[in-house]
Design a protein around this motif. Structure first.
Motif, PDB file in Angstrom:
ATOM      1  N   PRO A 102      35.641   5.898 -12.997  1.00 17.73           N
ATOM      2  CA  PRO A 102      35.416   5.028 -11.831  1.00 17.73           C
ATOM      3  C   PRO A 102      35.535   5.817 -10.523  1.00 17.73           C
ATOM      4  O   PRO A 102      36.159   6.881 -10.466  1.00 17.73           O
ATOM      5  CB  PRO A 102      36.524   3.976 -11.953  1.00 17.73           C
ATOM      6  N   ASP A 162      36.530   1.940  -6.783  1.00 15.21           N
ATOM      7  CA  ASP A 162      36.835   1.108  -7.953  1.00 15.21           C
ATOM      8  C   ASP A 162      38.326   1.146  -8.285  1.00 15.21           C
ATOM      9  O   ASP A 162      38.926   0.111  -8.615  1.00 15.21           O
ATOM     10  CB  ASP A 162      36.020   1.582  -9.155  1.00 15.21           C
ATOM     11  N   GLN A 196      40.226  -1.011  -5.735  1.00 15.51           N
ATOM     12  CA  GLN A 196      40.097  -2.439  -6.007  1.00 15.51           C
ATOM     13  C   GLN A 196      40.937  -2.849  -7.215  1.00 15.51           C
ATOM     14  O   GLN A 196      41.518  -3.937  -7.232  1.00 15.51           O
ATOM     15  CB  GLN A 196      38.628  -2.789  -6.235  1.00 15.51           C
ATOM     16  N   CYS A 197      41.008  -1.970  -8.193  1.00 12.52           N
ATOM     17  CA  CYS A 197      41.834  -2.259  -9.381  1.00 12.52           C
ATOM     18  C   CYS A 197      43.307  -2.359  -8.989  1.00 12.52           C
ATOM     19  O   CYS A 197      44.029  -3.243  -9.459  1.00 12.52           O
ATOM     20  CB  CYS A 197      41.625  -1.180 -10.437  1.00 12.52           C
ATOM     21  N   CYS A 217      43.985   1.791 -14.726  1.00 14.83           N
ATOM     22  CA  CYS A 217      42.728   1.594 -14.015  1.00 14.83           C
ATOM     23  C   CYS A 217      41.605   2.568 -14.396  1.00 14.83           C
ATOM     24  O   CYS A 217      40.451   2.313 -14.023  1.00 14.83           O
ATOM     25  CB  CYS A 217      42.959   1.669 -12.510  1.00 14.83           C
ATOM     26  N   ASN A 220      38.717   4.497 -16.842  1.00 16.86           N
ATOM     27  CA  ASN A 220      37.715   3.918 -17.734  1.00 16.86           C
ATOM     28  C   ASN A 220      38.060   4.307 -19.173  1.00 16.86           C
ATOM     29  O   ASN A 220      37.833   5.447 -19.592  1.00 16.86           O
ATOM     30  CB  ASN A 220      36.320   4.426 -17.359  1.00 16.86           C
ATOM     31  N   SER A 261      36.910  -3.656 -14.712  1.00 11.09           N
ATOM     32  CA  SER A 261      35.594  -4.214 -14.427  1.00 11.09           C
ATOM     33  C   SER A 261      34.628  -3.595 -15.431  1.00 11.09           C
ATOM     34  O   SER A 261      33.970  -2.586 -15.145  1.00 11.09           O
ATOM     35  CB  SER A 261      35.154  -3.903 -12.994  1.00 11.09           C
ATOM     36  N   ARG A 264      32.035  -1.875 -17.927  1.00 13.33           N
ATOM     37  CA  ARG A 264      30.682  -1.344 -17.770  1.00 13.33           C
ATOM     38  C   ARG A 264      30.186  -0.864 -19.134  1.00 13.33           C
ATOM     39  O   ARG A 264      30.961  -0.410 -19.977  1.00 13.33           O
ATOM     40  CB  ARG A 264      30.661  -0.179 -16.788  1.00 13.33           C
TER      41      ARG A 264
END
Length: 828
Positions: free
Chosen positions: A91, A95, A98-99, A109, A111, A133, A135
């Motif tokens: 990320p 990103d 925001q996490c 947080c 990936n 989030s 993906r």
């Protein structure tokens, strides 16, 4: 009595009814780094959380989903795992920010790749948590590059890296079981990547379809055109206890396209049933941990497909135990084709009542059914009956190990019979290989995969390559499924009862079993060494007993030189963890009054003329006996004490005396054979080796230390034709004479010293006091002195002994006294 009290009473009664568990002990154990079991590790300082594994069809490439990366590992080499390429997929800083603003830890947080599936021959479909989030993207399997920009992965991958999920791609469509919201409150079983007239489907949002599930696995049955999902959830049908966990199997049809008006874009073929891993009169193991599919044998129908699962229990009675149960596909289909429970939407209570069936829940092709039929399957999706395990019994249960993952394989042995082999991973970092027999499970070996216990996330089996891959947070470990070269004798090869291995009499080696070799020595069911090895000349026939063993056939063995009254401890290496050690002496019985059998199999006793001689350690396993060690306990020939040297014996690798040669690379056992000694000027000095042992024993409050030495030849060994017990006792005539002479001398010296002490005491009493005799003698006149001598002379001449107090020359109180206290009368 309320429902909770009734449940507690039921649990207690079932706990008492539970039979005693048979301890499942691995026959052989390989610690970390053991040369007898070769493992291949892959790890990198910049790679972590290698928890998602995908193996290519040919078994040469292993794709790994890690944190912020996808790896392509070349596993075609025998001794190495090589990193071919790496795809960084992390990320952005935005990103991550925001996490963090959502209240998540920064460590959660990144990936974390949670989905890796082959989409076709050229591409892989992958999904990651991506800073809470999700993906998903398409990855070229050759170049390991992204073909398209990542798109949203909601409903395909979990948000939380700690949540379990399952995913499988069939005919280019992705079937997943996960959660579809950030908070993890919306569990879904859905289909994605649908094309043409087919649409993506998911479960209806109506309460009750899934109740806080934990997804475990999914499996496709091509002949049935169905996909089965395995998970655990809260069983709402048991309303007498809160949070009662049950294990489930659910099904959906791949041909499902949803209803036309009712259940649009929703599954019309969803149904679920309880998996009941339970034996009679026992509490159920109700929490599923992992499950794997065993396809039917070649030529067998699809209904013979088996599902092997690991289950644990939420009951304290079964706490710490793991059970393995197997379920047959035909039993699952039978439950789904039976009656279903009815859910009251107002009270959310399940009930069982006979009702008219408008439709058959779980039946494929319901997307064209009427709205009335679809409403029926919408409210009747929980099967009334439970799926029972094969044989209504547990496949295996362990009270010592908590199993977390398993994979299963069908192996054809040398007798062309099929056997089921389970590979189970424990939470403590060990892999158990077990073969399922009619008599129960037999654990062939135990291999330590990781030094420190850690959660294992993925397990992949490559049947063509015969390799097992384990993925954890630290790296990937490759474990060969077979280890035949470790068994370097026919009895050991047969006693292992490993379907992968058999004894080849031509090459005199334990080799991998194959269909082309029909003369291999192997007995998986019974482990009968006598028949499998055709053992006419095995040493267990030559047992000690009257007139059974001539003296010439008894080897000298390992020489143990001791002094009398010392404590001796003879070690006995175990052939396996299932063997039992037995000690024997030639033509003699080991009396419990003289010998102590210790828990580690060793023998302890006090060295006396009676206990000197030969000792044999025999190992018994499954009715087969073999000699593991031979000792000759002998009194030290030299009175000079040997210089103590501290050394320890490494783990022994026992070698039966039946085999003349040893095979390298085995690593677990050590040959028990004699060692040579060097003799210099009549003094025997042991040649120290790794097999020498220091034994410390406590006796009568004192620590006695015994050093054993080994000899290859015994100068005072048995002669041909001489019975073993005819070993002459040592002669003590010279020692007796020497002791007697020394005793006489000591007594003489003692008497002389005693007489000397008495004489000295008498002289001290009769001696004049200081100053008195000299002064008196000086005051006497010559006439008095002469008279005194004359009086003494007359007393002696008349034979009279002087009396106390008379003028007899005795000194009393420092003065000479007579009868009147003055000088004695003298002649005039």
């Amino acid at each position: 009595m309320d429902n909770h009290s009734l449940l507690s009473l039921t649990v207690a009664l079932l706990g008492f009814l539970s039979p005693c568990l048979t301890r499942l002990t691995p026959r052989v154990s390989f610690p970390m780094g053991s040369p007898g079991r070769h493992l291949t590790h892959f790890s990198s300082h910049d790679v972590s959380n290698t928890t998602t594994l995908l193996l290519s069809e040919d078994g040469d490439m292993l794709y790994v989903g890690a944190r912020d990366a996808v790896l392509a590992l070349d596993v075609s080499h025998k001794d190495a795992i090589i990193l071919r390429s790496k795809l960084d997929w992390s990320p952005s800083e935005k990103d991550l920010e925001q996490c963090s603003m959502k209240g998540k830890k920064m460590a959660d947080c990144p990936n974390f790749i949670r989905v890796l599936q082959f989409l076709n021959t050229t591409h892989i479909y992958g999904c990651g948590t991506f800073a809470f989030s999700p993906r998903c993207t398409y990855i070229n399997s050759e170049t390991l590059t992204m073909s398209l920009k990542p798109d949203e992965g909601r409903g395909r991958c979990p948000y939380d890296p700690y949540q379990r999920n399952t995913a499988i791609i069939v005919d280019g469509e992705l079937y997943t079981g996960t959660v579809a919201d950030y908070r993890g409150n919306r569990p879904v079983i859905s289909r994605h990547l649908s094309e043409g007239r087919r649409v993506d489907l998911k479960l209806d949002d109506t309460l009750g379809w899934l109740e806080d599930p934990t997804f475990i696995s999914s499996s496709v049955i091509p002949d049935e055109e169905k996909i089965y999902f395995f998970f655990s959830e809260v069983g709402r049908e048991y309303d007498f206890i809160d949070k009662f966990i049950v294990s489930r199997v659910s099904q959906i049809c791949m041909s499902d396209v949803g209803g036309q008006r009712t259940l649009q874009r929703r599954w019309t073929t969803f149904a679920k049933a309880q998996l009941l891993c339970q034996a009679d009169n026992e509490l159920p193991y109700n929490v599923i941990q992992d499950i794997d599919t065993l396809p039917p044998a070649e030529g067998a129908p699809a209904d013979d497909t088996l599902f092997y699962g690991i289950f644990t229990s939420q009951w304290s009675v079964n706490s710490g135990r793991s059970a393995v149960c197997s379920f047959r596909l035909t039993d699952i289909k039978s439950v789904f084709s039976g009656n279903y429970k009815v859910l009251n939407r107002d009270t959310l209570q399940w009930s069982t009542r006979v009702q008219e069936k408008v439709a058959n829940p779980g039946e494929c092709g319901l997307h064209n059914a009427s709205d009335n039929a679809l409403r029926f399957v919408k409210e009747n999706f929980l099967a009334d009956d439970s799926v029972r395990p094969v044989g209504r019994s547990l496949t295996m249960v362990s009270a010592e190990h908590n199993y977390s993952h398993l994979t299963v394989q069908r192996v054809q042995a040398a007798n062309n019979r099929d056997y089921t082999v389970l590979f189970l991973l424990t939470e403590s970092g060990y892999m158990h290989k077990a073969v399922l027999l009619q008599s129960g499970a037999h654990i062939i070996e135990e291999v330590q995969v990781f030094e420190q216990p850690q959660p294992i996330k993925s397990l992949k089996l490559s049947i063509p390559k015969g390799m097992l891959y384990v993925g954890t947070s630290d790296g990937v470990v490759r474990v060969p499924t077979a280890n035949c070269s470790f068994y370097w004798t026919c009895p050991q090869c047969v006693l292992a009862r490993d379907p992968f291995c058999g004894w080849d009499p031509a090459s005199r080696a334990c080799v991998a079993a194959s269909n082309t070799q029909t003369s291999l020595g192997q007995d998986i069911d019974r482990g009968n060494v006598e028949e499998a090895c055709n053992s006419v000349s095995l040493t267990h026939r030559a047992r000690f007993g009257p007139n059974k063993l001539p003296a010439a056939s008894c080897p000298a063995g390992e020489l143990v030189s001791v002094s009398l009254n010392e404590v001796v401890r003879l070690q006995c290496p175990a052939a396996s963890r299932l063997s039992q050690q037995l000690w024997e002496r030639p033509n003699s019985r080991l009396s419990p009054d003289l010998y102590l059998h210790l828990e580690d199999g060793s023998l302890s006793f006090v060295a006396t003329p009676t206990t000197l001689g030969h000792y044999l350690c025999l190992s018994t396993e499954n009715g087969y006996q073999q000699t593991m060690a031979i000792y000759q306990v002998k009194q030290k020939s030299s009175p000079v004490a040997q210089t103590p040297t501290s050394y320890t014996r490494p783990p022994a690798r026992p070698k039966p005396t039946t085999q003349a040669e040893a095979r390298p690379g085995s690593g677990l056992h050590t040959s028990v054979g004699p060692k040579r000694t060097e003799t210099r000027q009549g003094k025997t000095e042991p040649t120290l080796s790794s097999r020498d042992t220091q034994v410390t024993t406590r006796q009568l409050g004192r620590n006695l230390t015994l050093w054993t030495e080994e000899s290859g030849q015994n100068d005072s060994g048995f002669r041909d034709g001489e019975p073993l017990l005819s070993a002459r006792a040592p002669s003590y005539l010279k020692e007796l004479v020497v002791v007697s002479v020394l005793l006489v001398l000591c007594l003489s010296l003692l008497i002389t010293m005693l007489l000397y002490v008495i004489r000295q005491r008498c002289r001290s009493r009769t001696a004049p006091q200081a100053g008195t005799p000299t002064s008196d003698s000086d005051r006497r006149t010559p006439v008095e002195q002469e008279a005194l001598r004359g009086n003494q002379f007359l007393s002696k001449r008349n034979g009279q002994a002087p009396r106390s107090g008379q003028a007899s020359g005795l000194v009393c109180n420092g003065a000479l006294t007579g009868s009147n206290g003055h000088l004695p009368n003298t002649p005039i």
